[in-house]
Design an enzyme around this catalytic site. Structure first.
Site, PDB file in Angstrom:
ATOM      1  N   ASP A   1     -22.033 -54.810  -0.811  1.00  0.00           N
ATOM      2  CA  ASP A   1     -22.025 -53.999   0.504  1.00  0.00           C
ATOM      3  C   ASP A   1     -22.972 -54.722   1.423  1.00  0.00           C
ATOM      4  OD1 ASP A   1     -24.774 -53.553  -0.527  1.00  0.00           O
ATOM      5  OD2 ASP A   1     -24.511 -51.267  -0.675  1.00  0.00           O
ATOM      6  N   SER A   2     -23.647 -55.713   1.489  1.00  0.00           N
ATOM      7  CA  SER A   2     -24.125 -56.519   2.343  1.00  0.00           C
ATOM      8  C   SER A   2     -22.911 -57.067   3.248  1.00  0.00           C
ATOM      9  CB  SER A   2     -24.745 -57.812   1.911  1.00  0.00           C
ATOM     10  OG  SER A   2     -23.990 -58.420   0.775  1.00  0.00           O
TER      11      SER A   2
ATOM     12  N   ASP B   1     -20.179 -53.828  -5.319  1.00  0.00           N
ATOM     13  CA  ASP B   1     -21.058 -52.907  -5.385  1.00  0.00           C
ATOM     14  C   ASP B   1     -20.239 -51.610  -4.989  1.00  0.00           C
ATOM     15  OD1 ASP B   1     -23.582 -53.853  -5.571  1.00  0.00           O
ATOM     16  OD2 ASP B   1     -23.623 -54.614  -3.214  1.00  0.00           O
TER      17      ASP B   1
ATOM     18  N   LYS C   1     -21.584 -52.689  -9.439  1.00  0.00           N
ATOM     19  CA  LYS C   1     -22.994 -52.672  -9.362  1.00  0.00           C
ATOM     20  C   LYS C   1     -23.589 -51.484  -8.703  1.00  0.00           C
ATOM     21  CE  LYS C   1     -25.305 -55.811  -6.664  1.00  0.00           C
ATOM     22  NZ  LYS C   1     -26.262 -54.881  -5.875  1.00  0.00           N
TER      23      LYS C   1
ATOM     24  N   GLU D   1     -27.089 -49.369  -7.174  1.00  0.00           N
ATOM     25  CA  GLU D   1     -28.737 -49.382  -7.063  1.00  0.00           C
ATOM     26  C   GLU D   1     -29.290 -48.047  -7.627  1.00  0.00           C
ATOM     27  OE1 GLU D   1     -29.492 -49.907  -2.553  1.00  0.00           O
ATOM     28  OE2 GLU D   1     -28.083 -51.663  -2.621  1.00  0.00           O
TER      29      GLU D   1
ATOM     30  N   GLU E   1     -34.220 -57.421  -7.154  1.00  0.00           N
ATOM     31  CA  GLU E   1     -34.685 -57.970  -5.773  1.00  0.00           C
ATOM     32  C   GLU E   1     -35.913 -57.503  -5.012  1.00  0.00           C
ATOM     33  OE1 GLU E   1     -32.436 -57.266  -1.271  1.00  0.00           O
ATOM     34  OE2 GLU E   1     -31.649 -56.403  -3.036  1.00  0.00           O
TER      35      GLU E   1
END
Length: 287
Positions: free
Chosen positions: A56-57, A95, A125, A127, A194
């Site tokens: 999502d970067s 993501d 993925k 978070e 991270e």
């Protein structure tokens, strides 16, 4: 010998799997880079990179957002489709963006299923740590592999108070270690770490059966991931400490763009090599 060479060729051209990645635990480190488009995915795949993350970067590096919070499931699917078409061998992870899984277990499974079904990726993925273990468990039970993401979680940037190293105090370090154990217990086959201290990442890597993939987490993870624009020096702005720039693509591109502009203005481009001809006979008949 020829038979064995043929077998090696066949298997070297196959899509990587969860079991193959897990076999790398404690052994040959796993390589991972981000990609958001077809051509970049093709090049990364050709280089033999093991895993590709459609992060999502993309909100920051592709869409120009200040952070990742505005990225939608549709954004992830749009870019994920392109990457999956380009990645023939690499294991593609996509993501789950902000608020695509936080709201409920049902939403988590539905959105994960939609991402996998519409993109043909190999995993999603998420978070977050123990608080999302129920989502991870439900997604895995639905047949979708999950990569967890703990430590610095950019979707929680407002709660964390900015982009900074996590796990430096005893309580914070214990929380991250506990989170790692809980997400693996829930079914995550890999855990992204991270911006955590190297020693903590080493402790986590040794404490869980899943592979760990570090970004700013030091040398002892089972694999590493970087945003490809960062490692290529795609911009001349701020670069995190954990990034190694392997080239300066920004400078190369800027030089080429400026040269093109100058040649356009001086009518050097197009040259004779860049134009198409027509015979004088045909040209004469036009008048």
């Amino acid at each position: 010998m020829l038979f064995h060479k043929k077998i090696f060729f066949l298997f070297s051209g196959m899509k990587k799997t969860v079991s193959q990645l897990l076999e790398r635990k404690g052994g040959l480190p796993v390589s991972m880079l981000t990609a958001y488009d077809y051509h970049t995915a093709c090049t990364i795949d050709e280089a033999g990179i093991d895993m590709i993350l459609v992060g999502d970067s993309l909100g920051n590096v592709m869409l120009g957002y200040e952070n990742t919070l505005a990225v939608t499931v549709d954004d992830m699917i749009h870019h994920g489709k392109a990457v999956c078409r380009g990645a023939k061998n690499a294991f593609v992870v996509i993501d789950m963006p902000f608020m695509s899984y936080q709201t409920s277990v049902y939403d988590a499974v539905a959105n994960a299923g939609r991402i996998m079904k519409e993109t043909n990726c190999q995993a999603v993925k998420m978070e977050g740590g123990a608080e999302y273990a129920d989502r991870i468990k439900a997604i895995v039970q639905a047949g979708i592999p999950v990569v967890a993401h703990i430590g610095l979680t950019p979707q929680s940037v407002n709660t964390l108070g900015g982009y900074k190293v996590q796990g430096k105090t005893l309580d914070d370090a214990k929380k991250i270690l506990d989170d790692a154990k809980e997400v693996v217990k829930a079914g995550a086959f890999a855990v992204t770490l991270e911006c955590v201290p190297e020693a903590l990442a080493k402790k986590i890597t040794e404490s869980i059966d899943a592979i760990t993939i570090g970004i700013g987490a030091g040398r002892y993870c089972d694999g590493q991931v970087l945003v490809y624009q960062d490692m290529l020096g795609y911009t001349d702005g701020f670069s995190p400490k954990f990034v190694k720039k392997y080239t300066s693509l920004h400078d190369i591109m800027l030089k080429a763009f400026r040269e093109y502009k100058e040649e356009c203005e001086q009518r050097v481009f197009p040259s004779d090599d860049n134009v198409f001809a027509i015979s004088d006979e045909v040209l004469a008949k036009l008048y």
